[in-house]
Design a protein around this motif. Structure first.
Motif, PDB file in Angstrom:
ATOM      1  N   GLU A 128       0.788  -1.215   0.000  1.00  0.00           N
ATOM      2  CA  GLU A 128       0.000   0.000   0.000  1.00  0.00           C
ATOM      3  C   GLU A 128       0.820   1.265   0.000  1.00  0.00           C
ATOM      4  O   GLU A 128       1.846   1.363   0.650  1.00  0.00           O
ATOM      5  N   GLY A 129       0.358   2.228  -0.744  1.00  0.00           N
ATOM      6  CA  GLY A 129       1.069   3.494  -0.878  1.00  0.00           C
ATOM      7  C   GLY A 129       1.023   4.292   0.405  1.00  0.00           C
ATOM      8  O   GLY A 129       0.220   4.027   1.297  1.00  0.00           O
ATOM      9  N   ILE A 130       1.894   5.283   0.453  1.00  0.00           N
ATOM     10  CA  ILE A 130       2.003   6.100   1.657  1.00  0.00           C
ATOM     11  C   ILE A 130       0.720   6.898   1.894  1.00  0.00           C
ATOM     12  O   ILE A 130       0.299   7.092   3.032  1.00  0.00           O
ATOM     13  N   ARG A 133      -1.777   4.651   3.593  1.00  0.00           N
ATOM     14  CA  ARG A 133      -1.394   4.357   4.984  1.00  0.00           C
ATOM     15  C   ARG A 133      -1.608   5.572   5.876  1.00  0.00           C
ATOM     16  O   ARG A 133      -2.125   5.482   6.982  1.00  0.00           O
ATOM     17  N   PHE A 134      -1.214   6.742   5.342  1.00  0.00           N
ATOM     18  CA  PHE A 134      -1.380   7.977   6.098  1.00  0.00           C
ATOM     19  C   PHE A 134      -2.875   8.241   6.300  1.00  0.00           C
ATOM     20  O   PHE A 134      -3.310   8.627   7.378  1.00  0.00           O
ATOM     21  N   TYR A 140      -8.111   6.630  11.920  1.00  0.00           N
ATOM     22  CA  TYR A 140      -8.257   6.076  13.265  1.00  0.00           C
ATOM     23  C   TYR A 140      -8.048   7.130  14.344  1.00  0.00           C
ATOM     24  O   TYR A 140      -8.766   7.178  15.341  1.00  0.00           O
ATOM     25  N   LYS A 141      -7.045   7.982  14.131  1.00  0.00           N
ATOM     26  CA  LYS A 141      -6.795   9.055  15.093  1.00  0.00           C
ATOM     27  C   LYS A 141      -8.046   9.902  15.272  1.00  0.00           C
ATOM     28  O   LYS A 141      -8.499  10.189  16.377  1.00  0.00           O
ATOM     29  N   PHE A 142      -8.594  10.277  14.111  1.00  0.00           N
ATOM     30  CA  PHE A 142      -9.733  11.169  14.087  1.00  0.00           C
ATOM     31  C   PHE A 142     -10.963  10.502  14.707  1.00  0.00           C
ATOM     32  O   PHE A 142     -11.607  11.044  15.598  1.00  0.00           O
ATOM     33  N   MET A 143     -11.262   9.295  14.243  1.00  0.00           N
ATOM     34  CA  MET A 143     -12.448   8.600  14.722  1.00  0.00           C
ATOM     35  C   MET A 143     -12.379   8.390  16.226  1.00  0.00           C
ATOM     36  O   MET A 143     -13.376   8.513  16.918  1.00  0.00           O
ATOM     37  N   ASN A 208     -10.621   3.178  -4.205  1.00  0.00           N
ATOM     38  CA  ASN A 208      -9.576   4.136  -4.525  1.00  0.00           C
ATOM     39  C   ASN A 208      -9.638   5.224  -3.460  1.00  0.00           C
ATOM     40  O   ASN A 208     -10.566   5.239  -2.647  1.00  0.00           O
ATOM     41  N   PRO A 209      -8.658   6.130  -3.418  1.00  0.00           N
ATOM     42  CA  PRO A 209      -8.663   7.149  -2.362  1.00  0.00           C
ATOM     43  C   PRO A 209      -9.982   7.920  -2.278  1.00  0.00           C
ATOM     44  O   PRO A 209     -10.450   8.225  -1.197  1.00  0.00           O
TER      45      PRO A 209
END
Ligand code: UDP
Ligand code: MG
Length: 312
Positions: A128-130, A133-134, A140-143, A208-209
């Motif tokens: 997986e691309g950066i 992953r970012f 998760y941080k936000f949620m 996709n993103p």
């Protein structure tokens, strides 16, 4: 009678992967004393997925498949599978072989040892691309800072749930859903299996993103009123600042006759008044969020509580 494990496999344009995952699962169940049913959910694929599933299902009685009328997304596909599974436990796995099939016995082992939900935690993700992953890190941080239910970082949809949880899950009626969010909300005794996600072998990722961003927004809206409440808080700040500024101007200019020689112009005073009014509107939006929160809770109609054991 051996226990039945339902394997739920959402598929969206996975024609090339289906024979492999089917074969791998067959091989695994040859060596363990459990029966299995594989429930493939075809989520509106436009490749040969349907044809291949039909073919396989004709040859193998362990295969069941559902056909969606169009693409409804993975969350709905897994939901449909869970709704229809008959197993003593139910395991969700991606069709693209990113979730290692060989770990299935480990999930079952932990389940037999007493865990009611066994969650696959991803260690690293080679392919997986950066950006992705970012993105998931932020997600998760936000949620976890805004959502009402805590979501375990790197927890995946690769998980096994006991029949008890399946029954509780089937009571949910809300439409805007993230399966693992709901499963986390349900609680129950958890255990974890750590794995390294494989690279996607064949086919293209259905997410996709853009689609992932949409999913994040859905989750945010579905699991918290954070955004609306944030607007309300912004309103409070604006009201306070412009209120103080207004009082300051009033006293300085009209009561003390401008001792500081600030010489506030008419438009400047007007701007402060307008800012104050905008602040009030935002505060009202925040208040509405509280009411909507109540309505959202009622409409989602989640069970009031979930019982895991009952003895009289
Ligand atoms: N999937 C689905 N519907 C969709 C997108 C994906 O059922 O609209 C399935 C897909 O076939 C795969 C799983 O969900 O079995 C994970 O999808 P993908 O590999 O695209 O997601 P990622 O691995 O990037 O999370
Ligand atoms: Mg994948």
């Amino acid at each position: 009678m051996r226990k039945l494990i339902s394997i739920i496999i959402p598929t969206y344009n996975e024609a090339e992967n289906i024979p492999f995952i089917h074969n791998d699962i067959k091989n695994i169940f040859k060596n363990i004393p459990y029966r299995c049913e594989m429930i493939f959910v075809n989520d509106g694929s436009f490749d040969k997925t349907q044809e291949i599933l039909k073919n396989l299902a004709g040859k193998d009685r362990q295969i069941k498949y559902l056909e969606f009328s169009r693409n409804f997304g993975k969350e709905m596909a897994t939901t449909a599978g869970i709704n229809r599974c008959k197993g003593d436990a139910c395991l969700m796995i991606d069709a693209d072989l990113q979730h290692p099939v060989k770990l299935i016995p480990k999930f079952i082992e932990k389940w037999e040892a007493g865990a009611e939900t066994v969650i696959g935690i991803r260690r690293e993700n080679n392919g997986e691309g950066i950006v992705k992953r970012f993105g998931s890190f932020l997600f998760y941080k936000f949620m976890n800072s805004v959502g009402e239910t805590k979501i375990i970082p790197n927890a995946t949809d690769f998980r096994l749930i006991d029949r008890k949880i399946v029954n509780e899950f089937n009571k949910f009626t809300e439409g805007n859903r993230i399966t693992r969010g709901l499963l986390d909300w349900l609680g129950f005794k958890k255990d974890f299996v750590y794995f390294k996600a494989n690279k996607r072998m064949r086919g293209k990722a259905g997410y996709n993103p853009c689609k992932l961003f949409g999913l994040t927004v859905d989750t945010l809206v579905g699991h918290s009123l954070f955004l609306l409440k944030l607007v309300g808080k912004l309103g409070v700040v604006i009201v306070l600042i412009s209120g103080f500024l207004g009082i300051f101007i009033f006293i300085e200019k009209y009561i003390l006759n401008d001792p500081l020689r600030l010489n506030f112009s008419g438009p400047a005073i007007l701007a402060v008044i307008i800012l104050f009014l905008i602040g009030i509107v935002l505060v009202c939006l925040g208040l509405i969020a509280l009411y909507i929160g109540n309505i959202q809770n009622e409409v989602a109609n989640r069970p009031l509580y979930v019982i895991s054991k009952f003895k009289v």
